[in-house]
Write a protein that holds these residues in place. Structure first.
Motif, PDB file in Angstrom:
ATOM      1  N   PHE A  54      -4.022  -1.247   7.191  1.00 44.67           N
ATOM      2  CA  PHE A  54      -4.973  -0.141   7.145  1.00 44.67           C
ATOM      3  C   PHE A  54      -4.986   0.505   5.764  1.00 44.67           C
ATOM      4  CE2 PHE A  54      -5.868   4.349   7.290  1.00 44.67           C
ATOM      5  CZ  PHE A  54      -7.076   4.408   7.977  1.00 44.67           C
ATOM      6  N   LEU A  55      -3.810   0.779   5.251  1.00 45.04           N
ATOM      7  CA  LEU A  55      -3.736   1.451   3.950  1.00 45.04           C
ATOM      8  C   LEU A  55      -4.289   0.547   2.847  1.00 45.04           C
ATOM      9  CD1 LEU A  55      -0.280   3.254   4.249  1.00 45.04           C
ATOM     10  CD2 LEU A  55      -2.548   4.326   4.189  1.00 45.04           C
ATOM     11  N   TYR A  56      -3.950  -0.735   2.923  1.00 43.36           N
ATOM     12  CA  TYR A  56      -4.427  -1.688   1.921  1.00 43.36           C
ATOM     13  C   TYR A  56      -5.952  -1.746   1.911  1.00 43.36           C
ATOM     14  CZ  TYR A  56      -4.934  -6.037  -0.679  1.00 43.36           C
ATOM     15  OH  TYR A  56      -5.281  -6.970  -1.611  1.00 43.36           O
ATOM     16  N   GLU A  57      -6.508  -1.785   3.120  1.00 40.39           N
ATOM     17  CA  GLU A  57      -7.969  -1.842   3.243  1.00 40.39           C
ATOM     18  C   GLU A  57      -8.646  -0.573   2.724  1.00 40.39           C
ATOM     19  OE1 GLU A  57      -8.376  -2.609   7.363  1.00 40.39           O
ATOM     20  OE2 GLU A  57      -7.652  -4.683   7.165  1.00 40.39           O
ATOM     21  N   HIS A  58      -7.900   0.511   2.740  1.00 32.65           N
ATOM     22  CA  HIS A  58      -8.452   1.767   2.210  1.00 32.65           C
ATOM     23  C   HIS A  58      -7.993   2.023   0.771  1.00 32.65           C
ATOM     24  CE1 HIS A  58      -9.357   2.259   6.463  1.00 32.65           C
ATOM     25  NE2 HIS A  58     -10.301   3.131   6.099  1.00 32.65           N
ATOM     26  N   ASP A  59      -7.617   0.950   0.110  1.00 35.01           N
ATOM     27  CA  ASP A  59      -7.237   1.014  -1.318  1.00 35.01           C
ATOM     28  C   ASP A  59      -6.083   1.977  -1.601  1.00 35.01           C
ATOM     29  OD1 ASP A  59      -9.198  -0.841  -2.066  1.00 35.01           O
ATOM     30  OD2 ASP A  59     -10.721   0.751  -2.050  1.00 35.01           O
TER      31      ASP A  59
END
Lengths: 299, 299, 299, 299
Positions: free
Chosen positions: B39-44
């Motif tokens: 999730f965090l990765y996808e939200h940069d």
């Protein structure tokens, strides 16, 4: 190994055959945690404990230690390792995956003073140091009795400056023969040559009887007494070619005062050395330590 | 707030406007770390620091604290929070996402003894307690001078058993008015009613002047003296309805001996109380603490 | 001095006008304790507390500190001192007899960092440092506000290498003018010349922000960070002409780890410096310290 | 006793045959120190070290410990003791004069957990506990091997509630037979009856595995875990008829956190218990402890 210790170790291996550890260091960038945790999830591994540290976000080095559980880990360990290579390649990782049940093989080096050796043997016998103590090597005979009372092999190899090369060759042969992973210098009072150190990089732990970098070198307690310090310490560190300059793993101190003479400082010091070395060894055995630029990250 | 402290705080907010924190607790199961980090990765968002703990793998409760960086975090914070609800729902999470730049608003309660208040004000002024101190409330006038020298509002509300309800209503109104997130009892010597505590669950930190659970209640130093203990301590804990029984956040001790009378124990105690309360407050401000079954997990 | 502190001090003087202290050092030989205790008994003084230490019985140096009570001590102090000269002569003593009610006059030197100054002022205001703070001298203006809020004189004397001689002359004149007994360098970041030190032998206490003898000199926290130590410390010592080599009075440490950067070490260090300096100053004020061969005996 | 330890002890006795100790307690009044030091001077004894403490000057109780040297002390010990009676009578003293070379005879009681026993045996073998270990008594066989490896007598006396009286009679007979001065309960997990305690008043030292008065009674580590404390401790105390309520000799603590389960607390606790018990025993052997109103003065 006596039967009591044997039993402890067998139980531990049994309990931990599905428990794994993953140690990682690589250049930091977004997505590392996601990739690694996805990988473990896809391999049916549940993360039990994880720690991470980044020297400098985005630019620095990223370090991670994960402890996980996976059914039938021992059986599929090779497969997982093989599969992880792809993740590792992507992020240019240095890494190590291991099963907790695979104990490290340890050699203990000791000279005349036995307090550290005794501490390690007792902690080991109490199940607090999960390792396979392969052998004890000493340049004196003082330690033989206690070592053999634990049914461990004791090798007496006299040593001095003149015969250093031959002595070290004998030692290296023994370390090879017993397939040793970790060497503990439990107050071994001989200097190791660069060749010896190079043969076991970051796999030799020493205990120095001072609070480094104070009192590098010989007779730290005598010099501490002369300086009139109010605390004395001990330092465990990985051995490098610079005497007492290797990466520090653990330090501790105790309070002293004007009434304490050099012999008192030595006695007090022994108690610090014992616990500091035991902690450092424990952390190495549990793969909690990563060396980076002559410092340690201890997870 | 004087201009010096103001400047510290503005710099901190500026530096941390892209820094976020995520606190999670939920039933343990495989895949939590993977989902959250994806999730965090996808939200940069790049994970800077993360800690986790599981009371009992697979069956127990899972706790996690993540510190991350994301460009324009402040602008997209609401969006991220909204999006995270799906992950949270899947794992039945209790969670909290916040921007480090949004400081908690704090109220300090104090009585006659000012050592803890002074410590907190100084640590705050030195930039070591990143919070917006909204007001100080006291049942005595002793603290007014120092509080006002920091340009902070000081409310004098006399208190005693008989008027407890009215006093607490006044206090609660002020806490509402200033929109306070965290209440620090810096040696505030009045007992709080269950209604007051219920209004701020796990948001009231007290400092008790003993090593709990030893010497619960009044006059711990007098009782420590009578018992002849060789160490005295202090304990900071969240306030619950059971006096001195709330979740312990931090404790520390100092050595005393037969020469120390009650007044000496109090003096020594003050020094422990100061540092223990400051540490507990700091950890709460940094969202490092999760309360679980009357205990704290401190990441 | 504000009225609150003034009151503390007057009470202390009142309570201690019959309380005396005797500090002795001399070559060891039998009969010293008997002679001194007889002397006190004959002068109607009751020994309350006494400590002694001998570096080497019969051959070494004997040190003693006695705290006693005698009615009308203040009135007969001169008489007792005169009479004691005979005992002192017999045993070749260095000695000092004083009334506890005669407070030492203290000067505090400070630069930009105020944490040690604040700690000392607060401890003083709380009645934990019984001294007459005569003045504060600084090469910066940062400390003025807090010092003047205590109604103490603040002297701003800019300093640098080029004007060291003139600066020190101004400082020495002030110390003379205020009749100062003890000088506390509370993070005063200028080096003192041998002339300045010689004018106040063993009467200047410094706080060094490392665990001496580790990290002598500048930037100890930066070097501690680079070395990767696991503990950082602070050391208070009397100033001699050898930088950071004077007799150590007190030291303490706190634990750090790989996550702590130089700024964190500095913050943690400040907390150690505060308490270590306050303890050292307290012991000097209570005449508990004897300097011998560049070490301290602390009774 | 093996030959190595034997040698240590013989050397110690030899070195200390002219070294004496005098322990005194009596109502405070002027002149005590003068009388005692005169007495020693007249008997050609040189005071090496002395400590004193008064609960309340003039009205309270006076305590003193003196260590002195006198030629031919062993030969004239009886004579000095006889002569001291007059001084003692004058001041209504309780007192004890002894030659340092006369070692106390010690009995160690142990159950299944051997860590304290091992620590004491090692400290003893290293020359750090100067005593004559007369025997070890246990209600289990676990300790036999290590005790016998030190050539010390090991008595296995099974014990439980039902046979307590008979067991204690056997134990008391052995203590008589070996003429034991000091009894160390090194994690001996049986409760002693008032009769047993009365037979050796203030001569039985116990180690309790908590920071008393927290967690009096059974399973302190379990209760510490449940309470969520952040420090755990150990306490050594003289045994009285009130369980865990006897005069405290020494305490220490170590830091724990939320990750430490009961078994971890036990492990950490063991390390504290070892050192706390060894210190308490050492202080008793050196006659440093005076019990007064259920508290200890430790000189």
């Amino acid at each position: 190994m006596n039967s009591y210790t044997q039993q402890f170790i067998e139980e531990f291996k049994q309990e931990n055959q599905n428990q794994g550890r993953l140690l990682i260091s690589c250049p930091d960038q977004p997505g590392i945690v996601a990739s690694v945790s996805n990988f473990l999830y896809e391999h049916d591994a549940n993360i039990i404990e994880s720690s991470q540290y980044t020297t400098d976000p985005d630019k620095g080095t990223f370090f991670m230690r994960i402890e996980f559980r996976a059914d039938h880990l021992k059986a599929k360990e090779t497969h997982i390792s093989e599969a992880f290579k792809e993740v590792a390649r992507k992020f240019s990782m240095k890494w190590k995956l291991s099963c907790v049940c695979d104990l490290k093989k340890t050699a203990i080096f000791v000279s005349k003073e036995l307090h550290c050796l005794r501490e390690l043997l007792w902690e080991w016998q109490s199940g607090d140091l999960m390792t396979d103590i392969a052998l004890v090597i000493s340049n004196h005979e003082e330690g033989r009795e206690i070592v053999e009372s634990f049914n461990l092999p004791f090798y007496y190899i006299p040593a001095n400056k003149e015969i250093r090369k031959e002595v070290e060759q004998q030692q290296l042969d023994l370390l090879d023969q017993y397939d040793v992973d970790l060497i503990i210098l439990a107050r071994y009072m001989q200097i190791l040559t660069p060749d010896f150190v190079a043969a076991h990089p970051h796999r030799i732990i020493n205990i120095h009887h001072s609070f480094l970098p104070a009192f590098v070198g010989a007779s730290p307690h005598k010099r501490a007494y002369e300086r009139g310090v109010k605390l004395i310490g001990a330092t465990s560190h990985y051995v490098t070619n610079d005497l007492d300059e290797g990466p520090i793993i653990e330090q501790d101190i105790m309070r002293v005062d004007h009434r304490d003479h050099v012999t008192d400082l030595k006695k007090i010091g022994r108690s610090i050395e014992r616990s500091v070395l035991a902690r450092a060894m424990k952390w190495d055995l549990e793969d909690r330590i990563i060396v980076h630029e002559n410092k340690t990250i201890v997870f």
